[in-house]
Design an enzyme around this catalytic site. Structure first.
Site, PDB file in Angstrom:
ATOM      1  N   SER A 179       0.846  -1.190   0.000  1.00 36.56           N
ATOM      2  CA  SER A 179       0.000   0.000   0.000  1.00 36.56           C
ATOM      3  C   SER A 179       0.888   1.248   0.000  1.00 36.56           C
ATOM      4  O   SER A 179       1.771   1.380  -0.843  1.00 36.56           O
ATOM      5  CB  SER A 179      -0.948  -0.050   1.211  1.00 36.56           C
ATOM      6  OG  SER A 179      -1.938   0.933   1.131  1.00 36.56           O
TER       7      SER A 179
ATOM      8  N   ASP B 235      -8.856  -5.000  -5.599  1.00 37.96           N
ATOM      9  CA  ASP B 235      -8.433  -3.878  -4.767  1.00 37.96           C
ATOM     10  C   ASP B 235      -8.700  -2.568  -5.508  1.00 37.96           C
ATOM     11  O   ASP B 235      -8.164  -2.352  -6.595  1.00 37.96           O
ATOM     12  CB  ASP B 235      -6.943  -4.019  -4.461  1.00 37.96           C
ATOM     13  CG  ASP B 235      -6.378  -2.853  -3.686  1.00 37.96           C
ATOM     14  OD1 ASP B 235      -7.161  -2.091  -3.090  1.00 37.96           O
ATOM     15  OD2 ASP B 235      -5.140  -2.701  -3.682  1.00 37.96           O
TER      16      ASP B 235
ATOM     17  N   HIS C  73      -5.834  -6.216  -1.622  1.00 38.16           N
ATOM     18  CA  HIS C  73      -4.804  -5.272  -1.213  1.00 38.16           C
ATOM     19  C   HIS C  73      -3.612  -5.998  -0.581  1.00 38.16           C
ATOM     20  O   HIS C  73      -3.735  -6.630   0.468  1.00 38.16           O
ATOM     21  CB  HIS C  73      -5.418  -4.286  -0.223  1.00 38.16           C
ATOM     22  CG  HIS C  73      -4.719  -2.980  -0.130  1.00 38.16           C
ATOM     23  ND1 HIS C  73      -4.415  -2.193  -1.211  1.00 38.16           N
ATOM     24  CD2 HIS C  73      -4.264  -2.281   0.952  1.00 38.16           C
ATOM     25  CE1 HIS C  73      -3.821  -1.089  -0.831  1.00 38.16           C
ATOM     26  NE2 HIS C  73      -3.705  -1.118   0.489  1.00 38.16           N
TER      27      HIS C  73
END
Length: 509
Positions: free
Chosen positions: A191, A443, A468
């Site tokens: 991320s 995601d 994710h």
């Protein structure tokens, strides 16, 4: 958190008239940071055994996760020559050398993102499982302004007045202290941490020899990505329940308008403001899409495939009376209006209270600060017909709202200027090597990811069923075959990079 869910139900039942109204400013980009913070609260409140048996029913910690906590005296700002920038603070990092093969063996470095570093240490299983094979040392560096790495006296309130970014400057001194100047450093991140990993390889190729950037939306910035793309992907994930969730949000809006007309800014039974309720529903929908993993739990307790679980929770509340009203299960009958709050409650319980041990979130959210200063990722717009009520993307409003919140002028173009972004394929082709981008198409952040390989060493792995940074999780016997293959590919790529590094450096292995 039970108080929050109760607030939704109480509010929905108490006010069912008046025109829809959206409360409270411009929405912030969704992040798992809120649940990261909540996990931190849980971690400090409940003991977790060495075997990983969480006493609160939360996410367990694998027994292989063992580390030493160290601190590095870090300069406040490496890119500013003003006297104040030379102040220092203690930056925390966690280290494990159990598997390390010595001065020429690799160092696997995790670029900490928007939470306590021990949360990422405990959950980035791919690094722990790869370390023995590569005889790697593991180092997890905490992002400044999070966890215990707080400048200006070590308090959140004081540190929150500034907004500098993470620094790679602790890496070279670490190698010197280990008498391992030739040790190749491979940086990992998921991320926001994945963005930092990719940028670190771009900016400091003499410090790190490669980067594994999982679910790193380095293109999610103004003028590069479609600002509606994030919620478009969420809508795709929630296709089956799109109409009901959109209608639920509209009912929440009408209820808020009713509460305002009645002079009820808060609900005494819950201790929260009713104006927070739309963002809670928004967060549950967005973050469930982000964490739509094939196995349970990640940082906080969630079932496998939480999107499917939320949809099932809604479906379980369907009744013949509701589904037959006006020939539409989302009709305007009184039965449906009474059913809808129950369905919303059940769906939100999947995300906020899956184990029955839910709790309030940590009120500190540094991500909102970052998202309003330098990390102004574009995840604001919601189209008409989406899973949530429409919200036109207006960048001027976003900038103005951020300026009001922080008191600082936002820098929305700083990322593109500092790291490149426009024509990213050309940028990476000319100036980058040894970067692995993973993206799962479930995601919503994948809409700002690098989805095509640029060269033989700037590689994109794309998995339609992935969520994710699912690849960085610990492996499980229940992992689907596609996820196992993703990790096999990543391991082979890392091995190739290291082989090339040792060959180039003339180091025998």
């Amino acid at each position: 958190m039970e108080r929050i869910i109760a607030a939704v139900i109480l509010l929905l039942f108490s006010c069912q008239a008046a025109a829809a109204a959206r409360a409270g400013g411009v929405r912030r980009p969704p992040t798992l940071a809120r649940h990261y913070a909540s996990s931190s609260v849980r971690r400090h409140r409940h003991h977790v055994t060495a075997a990983g048996d969480a006493s609160d029913g939360g996410v367990s910690v694998a027994p292989t996760v063992q580390y030493e906590t160290r601190r590095y005296t870090q300069r406040l700002d490496h890119f500013n020559s003003l006297p104040a920038s030379y102040a220092t603070f203690q930056q925390r990092y966690l280290i494990n050398d159990t598997f390390w093969g010595g001065p020429a063996a690799p160092i696997f470095l995790y670029a900490g993102n928007e939470a306590d570093i021990d949360l990422f240490t405990n959950n980035t299983g791919f690094m722990w499982e790869a370390a023995p094979r590569f005889r790697a040392m593991l180092v997890f560096v905490e992002h400044r302004y999070y966890g215990e790495s707080l400048p200006f006296g070590g308090t959140r309130e004081a540190a929150f007045r500034d907004a500098a970014t993470n620094s790679p400057r602790a890496t070279s001194p670490l190698k010197a202290n280990l008498s391992a100047p030739a040790a190749p450093v491979l940086v990992f991140g998921g991320s926001y941490g994945g963005m930092l990993a990719a940028w670190m390889r771009l900016k400091y190729p003499h410090v790190v020899m490669g980067a594994v950037a999982s679910s790193a939306p380095i293109l999610s910035f103004y003028g590069i990505v479609d600002p509606y793309a994030f919620y478009d992907r969420i809508t795709d994930d929630f296709k089956r329940e799109q109409e009901l969730l959109r209608r639920a949000s509209e009912v929440v809006g009408r209820s808020l308008r009713c509460a305002r007309n009645k002079g009820r800014p808060g609900i005494a039974e819950t201790g929260i403001s009713v104006w927070d309720i739309p963002s809670l529903l928004d967060n549950a929908v967005a973050e469930a899409a982000m964490t739509d993993y094939p196995t349970p739990g990640f940082l906080t307790p969630l079932p496998a495939y939480p999107v499917r679980s939320m949809c099932r929770a809604i479906d379980d509340r369907q009744t013949p009376a509701a589904s037959s009203s006006s020939g539409n299960e989302y009709g305007n009958s009184s039965t449906t209006l009474l059913l809808l709050p129950q369905q919303v409650r059940d769906a939100m319980n999947v995300y906020y209270n899956h184990t029955g041990a839910a709790e309030d979130d940590d009120p500190y959210d540094g991500w909102n600060w970052e998202a309003c200063t330098e990390m102004m990722v574009m995840a604001y717009g919601v189209r008409d017909g989406s899973v949530l009520p429409p919200s036109p993307s207006n960048f001027t409003d976003v900038v103005d709202d951020c300026r009001k919140d922080t008191g600082l002028p936002p820098r929305p173009f700083w990322i593109e200027t500092e790291f490149g972004g426009y024509d990213i394929a050309n940028v990476l082709k000319k100036s980058a090597s040894n970067i692995l981008f993973f993206n799962g198409l479930r995601d919503p952040w994948s809409t700002g990811g690098v989805l095509k390989s640029i060269s033989d060493s700037v590689i994109a792995l794309v998995e339609p069923k992935g969520a994710h940074h699912v690849d960085l999780r610990f492996s499980s016997k229940d992992d689907p075959e596609w996820l196992k293959q993703v990790r096999v590919k990543e391991t082979r790529i890392i091995a190739r990079w290291l082989k090339q590094y040792y060959s180039d450096e003339g180091i025998a292995t």
